[in-house]
Design a protein around this motif. Structure first.
Motif, PDB file in Angstrom:
ATOM      1  N   PHE A 370       0.836  -1.100  -0.037  1.00 20.07           N
ATOM      2  CA  PHE A 370       0.081  -0.021  -0.007  1.00 20.07           C
ATOM      3  C   PHE A 370       1.034   1.483  -0.504  1.00 20.07           C
ATOM      4  O   PHE A 370       2.291   1.742   0.306  1.00 20.07           O
ATOM      5  N   GLU A 371       0.572   2.013  -0.586  1.00 19.95           N
ATOM      6  CA  GLU A 371       1.274   3.387  -0.881  1.00 19.95           C
ATOM      7  C   GLU A 371       0.739   4.929  -0.835  1.00 19.95           C
ATOM      8  O   GLU A 371      -0.601   4.890  -1.414  1.00 19.95           O
ATOM      9  N   LEU A 372       1.209   5.164  -0.025  1.00 19.25           N
ATOM     10  CA  LEU A 372       0.384   6.890  -0.169  1.00 19.25           C
ATOM     11  C   LEU A 372       1.675   8.231   0.419  1.00 19.25           C
ATOM     12  O   LEU A 372       2.511   8.056  -0.188  1.00 19.25           O
ATOM     13  N   SER A 373       1.104   9.693   0.030  1.00 21.23           N
ATOM     14  CA  SER A 373       2.082  10.395   0.169  1.00 21.23           C
ATOM     15  C   SER A 373       1.072  11.735   1.118  1.00 21.23           C
ATOM     16  O   SER A 373      -0.049  11.623   0.888  1.00 21.23           O
ATOM     17  N   MET A 374       1.731  11.913   1.719  1.00 20.71           N
ATOM     18  CA  MET A 374       1.980  12.810   3.202  1.00 20.71           C
ATOM     19  C   MET A 374       2.956  14.082   3.206  1.00 20.71           C
ATOM     20  O   MET A 374       3.712  13.317   3.637  1.00 20.71           O
ATOM     21  N   PHE A 375       2.460  14.572   3.737  1.00 20.77           N
ATOM     22  CA  PHE A 375       3.061  15.793   4.538  1.00 20.77           C
ATOM     23  C   PHE A 375       3.516  15.486   5.844  1.00 20.77           C
ATOM     24  O   PHE A 375       3.087  15.330   5.922  1.00 20.77           O
ATOM     25  N   GLU A 376       5.262  16.189   6.172  1.00 24.70           N
ATOM     26  CA  GLU A 376       5.357  15.931   7.326  1.00 24.70           C
ATOM     27  C   GLU A 376       4.792  16.749   8.179  1.00 24.70           C
ATOM     28  O   GLU A 376       4.148  17.681   8.413  1.00 24.70           O
ATOM     29  N   HIS A 377       5.229  16.422   9.739  1.00 27.78           N
ATOM     30  CA  HIS A 377       4.462  16.882  10.626  1.00 27.78           C
ATOM     31  C   HIS A 377       3.351  16.992  10.289  1.00 27.78           C
ATOM     32  O   HIS A 377       2.551  18.006  10.531  1.00 27.78           O
ATOM     33  N   PRO A 378       2.303  15.848  10.677  1.00 27.83           N
ATOM     34  CA  PRO A 378       1.061  15.874  10.600  1.00 27.83           C
ATOM     35  C   PRO A 378       0.677  15.762  12.015  1.00 27.83           C
ATOM     36  O   PRO A 378       1.450  15.089  12.834  1.00 27.83           O
TER      37      PRO A 378
END
Length: 814
Positions: A370-378
C-alpha cells in the motif's frame, strides 16, 4: 704556748688560701609567676611566637665579678631556647606543641669566668586552643531496620580534642545540607553532649522510598585563646545510614493483565499461561505460593510454586468461550508471623483451530503493498487518507495469530512518501561574527563570511543574505554566499569610528528568517603625524621650574598615538634636558643661577632657541619638529613688579592677558554705570519741589577751636545743605487765608563765606518758617584774611563757585 714550725707553716698557707678564695655566683630565686631569676616553676603557652623574649636569667657574684649566662639541652631533644650571655635574655627559637611535649628540660648555668654553677630546670608548656576535634573509628556506616521506633538511638559518634579545658570539650550537632541524597536528614537528631544519634519523634524509615540516608555531623570544641584571639575549631564527618528492609509490603504481580487462550486442538494437562508475583519487600524477599480461589469445576489448576495455569479437560468438553479465574498469592513467612497476600484476575478464552492465514485487501482486492503521500509533521491522530486496508481471516483470529502451533500470518508493505514543508528557519552557524580589518583597507575588501543553513529541501532551503543597521552603510553582502565586504567607495578611518556593529539576515523563499550580529573592528594604522599647537612657540622659564611642550597624535590606538620628545638642535647643547615621555624641559642640574647662564648665553640676554622633535612609536614612525624660544628668568625678577610678572606669565598665552584686561575693564564700566545711576536718582529726588513745604534749619553745633583751615572751609561751605524740606500735611477743614493760593517756593539765600579766624567761633541760627519758603537775611561776616598762601585761597574760591552753582539751580524753581 709556742707553736711548732710546722703549725706555723700550715697556718700561713691557710691564710694565703683564704685570701685568694673566689666564691661561685648564684641565681636569684624569684618564685612562681616570675619572668626573672632562675626559671624555677616557669611555664610558657604553646602558642608563644618564635622569636619572643620569654624570660631573663638573673643572678649575682659575691665578689661583684662580671657574670655570663648559658643554657643547654640534651642532645636527643630540641634546642628550644637561646640566651644572651651578657644580659640573660632567653628567646624562644622553636615552636612549642603541648600535645607533643608538655615539659621542657634544660640546664641553665651562670659563670663569673672562674666558677660555673649549673641548674636543671623544667619548663611547663601550657595549653592553647590549637587543636581541632577529631572523629575516631571512621568511617561511620550503620544499618537500621525500617521499622525502628521513633525516638530510638541508632548510633553514637565520638570525637576527641587534645586540648585541655574548654578547648578540649566537644559538642555535636547536625549540619543539614539539602541534597538529593540527604532530603530526609531532618528525620534524625543528635545529643549535643554524648553524640548519640536518634530517630526523631514522629519520624519513620521506609526502605521502599529511601534505602540510605547521609548525615553530616559537626564536632565543635568549646573555644579558647590562640595567639591572643578567641578561636573555635570544628570538624565534620558523614554518617551513612543504610535502611534494612522488613516484611511490611504485600506481593506484587508482574505482567498484568493476564490473558490465556485454549485452542480446539489443545491437549488436557497443557499449560495455558503463567502468573508471576514477587514480594513487595525487595530487601529480603519471601517465597511466594500460588492458588486458585475458584477451581472452575476442575477445568483449570495452578502450580503453587511456579504460578503456571494448566487446562485439565479437552476443548470439546468446555461449554463456555470465556473463563474468569482469580489467583491468590501468599508470602511464606517465619512461623508465628502473619502472611501477606494479593489477588489478580485471569481471563482465559476458548478459540477454534487455526487453519486459515489472514489476507490483506485494498480497494481493488487482495494486495500486499500500500502506498500514499503525506506532508511531514501531521497532527497527532490524523487519519491516513487514501490508505484503506482490510484483513479477512476465515478463522476467529486477529490479523496476526499468536500462541497457535501453526501461527499463520500475512504481511503487507505500507510505503508512505513524506512531502517536505517549510518548517525550518535558516540558522546561522554563530550568533555573533567578529572581524578585524586595517583602517587603510581599500574599498571592496573582504571582511567576513557568514553562513546560515536551512535543512528544508527545494526552494524552501535556499537562503538569501542581507544586512541592515546603523553601522552597515559602509558594507555590502553577497546575497548567495554571505561574504561581507566594504563598499567600493568606502574610506575607513579608525580615528573617527573604530568599531561598526550591524545585523545580518538569512531569509528563505517563504520569508522565514533569523538574525546574527556582526562586529567589525578597524585596526589602527600609523597614518598621523604628531602635531604641536604651534610650530614656533615662545616660553618663559623660571629658574628651577620646568616648562612643558606638548604634541598630540590623532591615531586611535597605542603605540601609534604615543609620542616621545627629544631636543634635536640647541646651541650650546649642554643646557637643557627633556623628558622623552612628558615633554618637560629642565635646565641641567649644574645650572643653578642666572649668573651661570650669562657665561653661556650667546647674546647674554638669557634667551635660547631649541628645535624639539615629537616622534610617535608607530611603525613606520612619524615625527614633527617645533622651534621653541625660551626666555629664562628667576623669582627675584618676577617679584619686582606684579604687572611685569603677569605679562611674563602670560607671554605664552596672549589670550589669557586679553581676557584678564577685558575683565578689569568690564568691572570698571559696571562700577561707573552704578555710580552714575545712583547720582541721577539722587539728583532727581533732591530737585523735586512739592506744593506746600516746610523748611527746617538745624542749629549747628559749636565749632571747635582748631587751626585745620580746610575742615572749617568744608564745614561752613555746607551751611546751605542744612536746609531740610518737609511737606506739611493738607488740612481740608482749616480756613486759611492761603487756601487756593499756591506760593511758589524759593530757594534760601546763599550764606556768606565763613570768616576764617582760628580764635573765634561762628554760630548761625536759622529761624523756622512754616507754610512758605522765605530766605533769611544773611549776616555779613568780615572777609577772612588769607591763611596759608594760595592753596587756602583757591579752596575758598572753589567753595564759593559751588555755592553759586547751587543757588542758580534753586532759582530755577522760583
Amino acid at each position: 704556748m709556742r707553736r711548732s714550725p710546722l703549725a706555723a707553716l700550715v697556718l700561713g698557707l691557710l691564710h694565703v688560701y683564704l685570701a685568694q678564695a673566689n666564691f661561685a655566683p648564684h641565681f636569684f630565686d624569684n618564685g612562681v609567676g616570675s619572668t626573672n631569676g632562675n626559671m624555677a616553676l616557669f611555664s610558657l603557652p604553646e602558642d608563644t611566637p618564635v622569636g619572643s623574649h620569654v624570660y631573663t636569667l638573673n643572678g649575682t657574684d659575691p665578689e661583684g665579678d662580671p657574670i655570663s649566662y648559658h643554657i643547654s639541652f640534651d642532645p636527643s631533644t630540641r634546642s628550644v631556647f637561646s640566651v644572651d650571655p651578657n644580659f640573660g635574655n632567653i628567646t624562644l627559637v622553636e615552636e612549642l606543641d603541648r600535645e607533643r611535649e608538655d615539659e621542657i628540660e634544660t640546664v641553665i648555668s651562670i659563670s663569673d669566668g672562674l666558677n660555673l654553677v649549673a641548674e636543671k630546670v623544667v619548663i611547663l608548656v601550657t595549653d592553647a586552643n590549637d587543636e581541632a576535634p577529631r572523629f575516631i573509628q571512621e568511617p561511620y556506616i550503620i544499618r537500621v531496620p525500617e521499622n525502628t521506633p521513633a525516638g530510638s538511638s541508632i548510633f553514637k559518634v565520638h570525637a576527641e580534642d587534645k586540648d585541655t579545658g574548654s578547648g578540649g570539650s566537644v559538642t555535636y550537632f547536625l549540619q543539614l545540607v539539602p541534597t538529593l541524597q540527604n532530603l530526609h536528614s531532618s528525620k534524625f537528631t543528635i545529643d549535643r553532649h554524648s553524640g548519640v544519634l536518634r530517630l526523631q519523634a514522629g519520624a519513620t524509615l521506609d526502605y521502599e522510598k529511601s534505602r540510605a540516608h547521609f548525615i553530616t555531623v559537626v564536632a565543635k570544641d568549646g573555644g579558647g585563646r590562640l595567639r591572643g584571639a578567641d578561636v573555635v575549631f570544628s570538624t565534620t564527618t558523614t554518617v551513612t545510614i543504610n535502611v534494612e528492609d522488613v516484611q511490611d509490603m504485600a506481593p506484587i504481580f508482574v505482567g498484568t493483565p493476564y490473558y490465556g487462550y485454549v485452542y480446539e486442538d489443545t491437549l488436557p494437562g497443557s499449560e495455558v499461561l503463567t502468573v508471576v508475583a514477587i514480594d513487595g519487600d525487595r530487601g529480603k524477599p519471601n517465597h511466594i505460593l500460588y492458588r486458585l480461589l475458584n477451581e472452575s469445576d476442575g477445568i483449570f489448576e495452578i502450580n503453587e510454586t511456579s504460578g503456571a495455569i494448566s487446562v485439565l479437560q479437552s476443548p470439546a468438553q468446555l461449554r463456555r468461550e470465556v473463563y474468569e479465574l482469580h489467583v491468590q498469592v501468599t508470602e511464606v513467612n517465619s512461623p508465628g508471623s502473619s502472611a501477606a497476600q494479593a489477588t489478580v484476575p485471569v481471563t482465559i478464552r476458548i478459540v477454534d483451530l487455526n487453519n486459515h492465514p489472514p489476507t490483506f485487501y485494498g480497494e481493488s482486492g487482495p494486495q500486499n503493498k500500500f502506498e500514499l503521500s503525506m506532508f511531514e509533521h501531521p497532527p497527532q491522530g490524523e487519519i491516513l487518507r487514501g490508505l484503506k486496508i482490510t484483513v479477512n481471516d476465515s478463522d476467529q483470529l486477529l490479523a496476526i495469530e499468536v500462541n497457535t502451533p501453526e501461527k499463520f500470518s500475512s504481511t503487507a508493505d505500507i510505503v508512505i512518501q513524506l512531502l517536505d514543508t517549510n518548517d525550518n528557519v535558516p540558522k546561522f552557524t554563530s550568533h555573533y561574527y567578529i572581524a578585524r580589518i586595517p583602517e587603510n583597507a581599500p574599498g571592496g575588501s573582504n571582511v567576513v563570511a557568514v553562513t546560515a543553513m536551512d535543512p528544508d529541501t527545494g526552494p524552501w532551503g535556499k537562503v538569501q543574505y542581507s544586512i541592515y543597521g546603523t553601522g552597515s552603510d559602509l558594507f555590502l553582502i553577497h546575497p548567495s554566499t554571505g561574504l561581507i565586504y566594504t563598499q567600493p567607495w568606502a574610506s575607513l578611518d579608525a580615528e573617527s569610528t573604530s568599531r561598526y556593529n550591524f545585523y545580518v539576515k538569512a531569509e528563505d523563499m517563504d520569508g522565514r528568517y533569523s538574525l546574527a550580529e556582526v562586529f567589525v573592528t578597524l585596526l589602527d594604522v600609523n597614518d598621523h603625524y604628531p602635531q604641536f599647537v604651534q610650530s614656533v612657540q615662545e616660553k618663559i622659564m623660571v629658574l628651577g621650574t620646568p616648562l612643558k611642550i606638548e604634541a598630540t597624535d590623532q591615531d586611535a590606538e597605542e603605540p601609534n598615538n604615543l609620542v616621545d620628545y627629544s631636543i634635536t638642535h640647541a646651541e650650546p647643547v649642554n643646557v637643557f634636558d627633556i623628558d622623552e615621555h612628558t615633554g618637560e624641559i629642565r635646565l641641567k642640574n649644574s645650572i643653578r643661577s642666572l649668573e651661570a647662564l650669562r657665561n653661556i648665553t650667546p647674546s647674554g640676554d638669557y634667551s635660547w632657541s631649541l628645535q624639539v622633535q615629537a616622534k610617535d612609536r608607530g611603525s613606520p614612525s612619524f615625527s614633527t619638529t617645533a622651534l621653541l624660544k625660551i626666555d629664562i628668568t628667576d623669582t627675584e625678577r618676577l617679584s619686582r613688579g606684579s604687572m611685569a610678572a603677569f605679562l611674563i606669565q602670560t607671554k605664552d598665552n596672549p589670550m589669557k592677558a586679553v581676557g584678564v584686561l577685558a575683565g578689569v575693564m568690564a568691572i570698571v564700566v559696571a562700577i561707573t554705570v552704578l555710580i552714575s545711576t545712583a547720582t541721577f536718582w539722587r539728583n532727581k529726588r533732591s530737585n523735586k519741589v512739592l506744593p506746600v513745604r516746610r523748611v527746617l534749619r538745624r542749629r549747628p553745633s559749636p565749632a571747635p577751636h582748631t587751626v585745620r583751615i580746610e575742615w572749617l572751609k568744608f564745614k561752613r561751605a555746607k551751611a546751605a545743605s542744612k536746609f531740610i524740606l518737609k511737606e506739611d500735611p493738607p488740612n481740608e477743614n482749616c480756613n486759611n487765608s492761603s487756601v487756593g493760593v499756591m506760593v511758589p517756593p524759593r530757594a534760601p539765600a546763599l550764606p556768606p563765606p565763613p570768616k576764617m579766624a582760628s580764635s573765634m567761633v561762628v554760630q548761625q541760627t536759622v529761624p523756622t518758617v512754616s507754610g512758605s519758603l522765605t530766605p533769611q537775611p544773611s549776616q555779613q561776616l568780615p572777609t577772612p584774611k588769607p591763611l596759608g598762601g594760595p592753596v587756602q585761597s583757591s579752596l575758598v574760591s572753589e567753595l564759593k563757585q559751588k555755592f553759586e552753582k547751587k543757588s542758580l539751580g534753586n532759582k530755577a524753581y522760583v
